[in-house]
Design an enzyme around this catalytic site. Structure first.
Site, mmCIF file in Angstrom:
data_model
loop_
_atom_site.group_PDB
_atom_site.id
_atom_site.type_symbol
_atom_site.label_atom_id
_atom_site.label_comp_id
_atom_site.label_asym_id
_atom_site.label_seq_id
_atom_site.Cartn_x
_atom_site.Cartn_y
_atom_site.Cartn_z
ATOM 1 N N GLU A 288 25.474 11.252 46.345
ATOM 2 C CA GLU A 288 26.673 11.917 45.823
ATOM 3 C C GLU A 288 26.559 13.434 45.996
ATOM 4 O OE1 GLU A 288 28.194 8.801 42.416
ATOM 5 O OE2 GLU A 288 26.432 9.997 42.012
ATOM 6 N N SER B 124 -4.130 39.957 39.051
ATOM 7 C CA SER B 124 -4.783 38.673 38.852
ATOM 8 C C SER B 124 -4.979 38.459 37.348
ATOM 9 C CB SER B 124 -6.123 38.775 39.576
ATOM 10 O OG SER B 124 -6.530 37.547 39.966
ATOM 11 N N LYS C 71 -1.140 27.191 33.653
ATOM 12 C CA LYS C 71 -1.449 28.033 34.815
ATOM 13 C C LYS C 71 -1.220 27.158 36.048
ATOM 14 C CE LYS C 71 -4.832 31.241 36.684
ATOM 15 N NZ LYS C 71 -4.761 30.809 38.062
ATOM 16 N N LYS D 74 -1.121 34.839 26.603
ATOM 17 C CA LYS D 74 -0.594 36.207 26.717
ATOM 18 C C LYS D 74 -0.279 36.745 25.329
ATOM 19 C CE LYS D 74 1.554 35.046 31.137
ATOM 20 N NZ LYS D 74 2.775 34.664 31.857
ATOM 21 N N CYS E 214 -23.312 2.405 69.141
ATOM 22 C CA CYS E 214 -22.972 1.843 67.841
ATOM 23 C C CYS E 214 -24.170 1.955 66.893
ATOM 24 C CB CYS E 214 -22.551 0.377 67.974
ATOM 25 S SG CYS E 214 -22.145 -0.334 66.357
ATOM 26 N N CYS F 133 -16.719 0.652 68.348
ATOM 27 C CA CYS F 133 -17.731 -0.171 68.983
ATOM 28 C C CYS F 133 -17.000 -1.361 69.615
ATOM 29 C CB CYS F 133 -18.719 -0.667 67.926
ATOM 30 S SG CYS F 133 -19.736 -2.022 68.540
HETATM 31 S S1 IVH Z 1 0.746 35.646 34.523
HETATM 32 C C1 IVH Z 1 0.384 39.978 35.042
HETATM 33 N N1 IVH Z 1 1.260 33.100 34.122
HETATM 34 O O1 IVH Z 1 -2.222 32.873 38.471
HETATM 35 C C2 IVH Z 1 0.076 38.569 34.757
HETATM 36 N N2 IVH Z 1 0.161 33.716 36.140
HETATM 37 O O2 IVH Z 1 -4.749 34.460 38.550
HETATM 38 C C3 IVH Z 1 0.180 37.802 35.979
HETATM 39 N N3 IVH Z 1 -0.283 31.833 37.637
HETATM 40 O O3 IVH Z 1 -1.291 35.115 40.899
HETATM 41 C C4 IVH Z 1 0.003 36.400 35.883
HETATM 42 N N4 IVH Z 1 0.589 30.268 36.362
HETATM 43 O O4 IVH Z 1 0.443 33.339 40.469
HETATM 44 C C5 IVH Z 1 0.711 34.009 34.943
HETATM 45 N N5 IVH Z 1 1.808 30.889 33.646
HETATM 46 C C6 IVH Z 1 1.275 31.804 34.466
HETATM 47 C C7 IVH Z 1 0.708 31.446 35.715
HETATM 48 C C8 IVH Z 1 0.159 32.432 36.514
HETATM 49 C C9 IVH Z 1 -0.003 30.539 37.521
HETATM 50 C C10 IVH Z 1 -0.945 32.451 38.805
HETATM 51 C C11 IVH Z 1 -0.216 33.673 39.291
HETATM 52 C C12 IVH Z 1 -1.282 34.703 39.578
HETATM 53 C C13 IVH Z 1 -2.552 33.979 39.280
HETATM 54 C C14 IVH Z 1 -3.459 34.922 38.522
#
Ligand code: IVH
Length: 706
Positions: free
Chosen positions: A54, A101, A137, A320, A438, A459
């Protein structure tokens, strides 16, 4: 929530009406709204209310209107998702702010240390209240999306953190990324979002199955399939792989005058809620607001326990500081924010040493190299050997004995070697010499052969002992003659004793001798005898499949069985005759002719018949209305959870037409379980049994090409 329940009703009915009607350009805007709604249901909510068919019809109507009125085409029209031209290259673009990171933590103590450092950096005491958020994550490819005046203007990969690769066309192809989002409602003129592009685990398997069918190399894990999909030159491929993006961060937001708007959002939790409202795919139930770090730590453990059953690959959780002002005060290092930390789940990757290679001989003589590893624990499972598939796999990864290798076990994918750590070589490593002869009967010096178009060395000796044992093991297996109570160890034992020179001897065993063996009670011998007697009456479709003729699978067994009155009728068939059957290809035709031209094979079948094995076509071998060639034929099946594409009754009927039998409980009698959403105890039970094939609704439909 971006839409109300009322919208659901409206857009459902609008979709149905639009499909029936011939649409005019006046309905263009409504049609776009309608398609956008169904894209959101499908891609963000994972809860489509119209079928793919659809959706395609609506999409076609839109294309038709646009074709007739090219000047009216809106930038945010769903048709603009799919790139029409292929790009030659990707180019680098700077991120508005660096993509950092994350620091890592592995247990509760690490999180308590993190909490202390947050307080120290924020000049807070241990008594002060600090709220944290926690969310999955995602283990995919990170991307940054820029919206200006509510329109998606650019998407880029993470790259080196400062600059990424521009991939707007690929991002536009993902239905989970809105092409337009009403940030202006919040006074935001320009915004950069951070997210992760992923492929759902079940779709990953489908992508690989499709690639296998087209002879393309397979992706080792969902992450590779997703990151590769982001960088494909063909945005249609990004969409075909079903790549989705979760957004989990607003990196930057300004108003028309360039003033910061991020701080006005106040908290990370608000930011995610706002993104969800704007139609983005966000962590949803995976996001939790916590009053204490302990609460976050408990939630992380809870998610680690359910990691395998979650639809997407995640390698940890991210904690966070919730308050955005507090985040600002705490600040960042060159590498990562001080206000966030990753809680890493137990490693699924590890390094270990490749200490040797063994070669296994399969039932048609194919040689599979198997790497022997120093045992290593991967997400709680000890791994000491992994398949290297074939010679090309070894050379493509340039593996050597003595190498330190990176091993991975992702999702339900079996462990595999990702790469050799070449920088750790010290010169003592040895080349892996693929055998010329073999490996089973080394004294015989049978030279291995590799036919054109095949990836395996084989073989060619039909008397090869390893091959004969494998043929026997397959012959008695559940998939072939289904002789309950026989199994691998009995095959090996009887073969060793010289009782199983060929397949026919399975039906001429001396049960008195077996009873005299250690470990065989009279009950188990009686059971074995009864199973063998039962197997003699099998339909010839099973018998044909059980002979290990190269490329003769279950389906071909059924098709061929429906063509003859007696198995030995094939003696008179030539390749041309096989090729008149639609589903039989030239390779199998050749192999069938070769098999039935061999006097020893004919004698083998004659001996089988003399021992009472059925060689005649049975009623169940004959073609019927129901599709006997279907993978479901003769299988028991059960549907659980809520199905999205059809009603339970329809699914059951579909299964029946394809020759399956619906049953109502999970037991060892169940062959197939199809799981819809929110599947519960039945799924768990089937997983625990380990013998039930488990398919998603999509996979089930794919199987039937429905
Ligand atoms: S926050 C400034 N939240 O993990 C904070 N990152 O090791 C930036 N990632 O390259 C990251 N899930 O692509 C954040 N819920 C999440 C995440 C996440 C995956 C990845 C992200 C970053 C890497 C950091």
């Amino acid at each position: 929530m971006k839409y109300t329940l009322e919208d659901q009703k409206t857009y459902f009915e609008t979709a149905k009406a639009f499909i029936k009607d011939h649409l005019s350009v006046d309905q263009y805007d409504l049609l776009i709204r309608c398609i956008q709604y169904h894209e959101w249901k499908y891609a963000v909510q994972n809860d489509p209310i119209i079928t793919d068919f659809e959706y395609d019809q609506l999409f076609d109507k839109l294309k038709q209107i646009e074709l007739k009125n090219p000047s009216k085409v809106r930038k945010d029209s769903p048709t603009q998702r799919v790139a029409t031209d292929l790009k030659d290259h990707f180019f680098s673009v700077p991120h508005l702010i660096p993509m950092l990171s994350l620091g890592n933590s592995y247990n509760e103590d690490d999180l308590i240390d993190f909490d202390s450092s947050v307080r120290k950096n924020a000049k807070l005491t241990s008594e002060d209240q600090v709220y944290y958020t926690i969310e999955p994550k995602y283990d995919g490819g990170s991307i940054a999306l820029i919206y200006e005046d509510d329109v998606l203007i650019r998407a880029a990969t993470r790259g080196n953190g400062t600059e990424g690769e521009e991939m707007t066309a690929n991002a536009k192809a993902m239905r989970s990324i809105p092409l337009k989002a009403a940030f202006s409602k919040f006074g935001i003129h320009k915004v950069e979002l951070r997210g992760e592009a992923l492929i759902r685990k079940d779709l990953f398997h489908l992508v690989n199955e499709k690639r296998a069918a087209s002879d393309l190399s397979l992706f080792a894990n969902p992450r590779n399939a997703a990151t590769g999909g982001l960088r494909t030159k063909d945005a249609n491929e990004t969409s075909a792989r079903g790549i989705e993006t979760f957004v989990f961060q607003i990196g930057y937001a300004i108003d028309q005058n360039g003033n910061d708007k991020l701080q006005e959002i106040k908290t990370h939790f608000n930011a995610i809620t706002m993104l969800a409202d704007l139609g983005f795919k966000t962590p949803g139930e995976g996001l939790k607001l916590c009053k204490t770090i302990k609460e976050a730590s408990d939630f992380a453990n809870e998610w680690e326990a359910k990691r395998e059953s979650y639809d997407y690959e995640i390698d940890g959780m991210v904690i966070k500081v919730n308050d955005l002002q507090l985040q600002d005060i705490i600040g960042v290092t060159q590498h990562h924010p001080r206000w966030a930390i990753a809680f890493k789940f137990k490693a699924k990757q590890a390094t270990t040493r490749l200490i040797g290679v063994e070669y296994q001989v399969g039932k048609v003589g194919s040689i599979t190299p198997v790497a022997k590893l120093e045992p290593v624990s991967l997400a709680g499972v000890t791994v000491s050997s992994v398949s290297l598939h074939n010679e090309d796999f070894i050379s493509s990864r340039d593996l050597m004995i003595g190498d330190t290798v990176l091993v991975e076990r992702a999702g339900d994918v079996i462990p595999y070697i990702v790469k050799a750590m070449k920088e750790l070589r010290d010169g003592s490593e040895q080349k892996i010499e693929f055998p010329k002869y073999c490996p089973a009967d080394q004294d015989k010096k049978i030279a291995l052969i590799r036919e054109e178009g095949e990836s395996a060395w084989r073989c060619p000796d039909p008397m090869c002992s390893a091959q004969r044992i494998q043929k026997l093991i397959f012959h008695v297996s559940k998939d072939a003659m289904n002789i309950d109570g026989f199994g691998k160890s009995n095959v090996e034992k009887f073969f060793e004793l010289g009782w199983l020179e060929d397949l026919s001897r399975v039906y001429d065993l001396d049960y008195t001798k077996i009873s005299a063996l250690e470990g065989f009670g009279s009950k188990s011998v009686e059971k074995l005898q009864a199973s063998i007697e039962r197997a003699k009456a099998n339909p010839i479709s099973r018998l044909l499949h059980s002979l290990s003729i190269h490329h003769l699978g279950k389906k071909a067994g059924k098709i061929l069985a429906s063509e003859v009155n007696h198995v030995l009728d094939f003696v008179n068939w030539d390749e041309e005759k096989y090729e008149t059957i639609k589903e039989i290809g030239p390779v199998l035709a050749k192999n069938m002719v070769a098999f039935f031209s061999s006097a020893s094979n004919i004698e083998l079948l004659q001996r089988m018949e003399a021992y009472g094995v059925n060689l005649k076509q049975l009623e169940s071998d004959k073609p019927k209305d129901i599709d006997e060639s279907s993978i479901l034929y003769g299988k028991t099946i059960l549907f659980t959870g809520s199905l999205q594409k059809m009603k339970r009754k329809e699914a059951q009927q579909l299964a029946e037409i394809n020759g399956a039998k619906n049953i109502s409980a999970v037991s060892s009698n169940l062959d197939i379980l199809v799981v819809g959403e929110k599947a519960g105890s039945k799924l768990k039970k089937a997983q625990a049994l380990g013998t039930v094939k488990i398919y998603t609704e999509l996979e089930f439909l794919e199987l039937l090409n429905a």
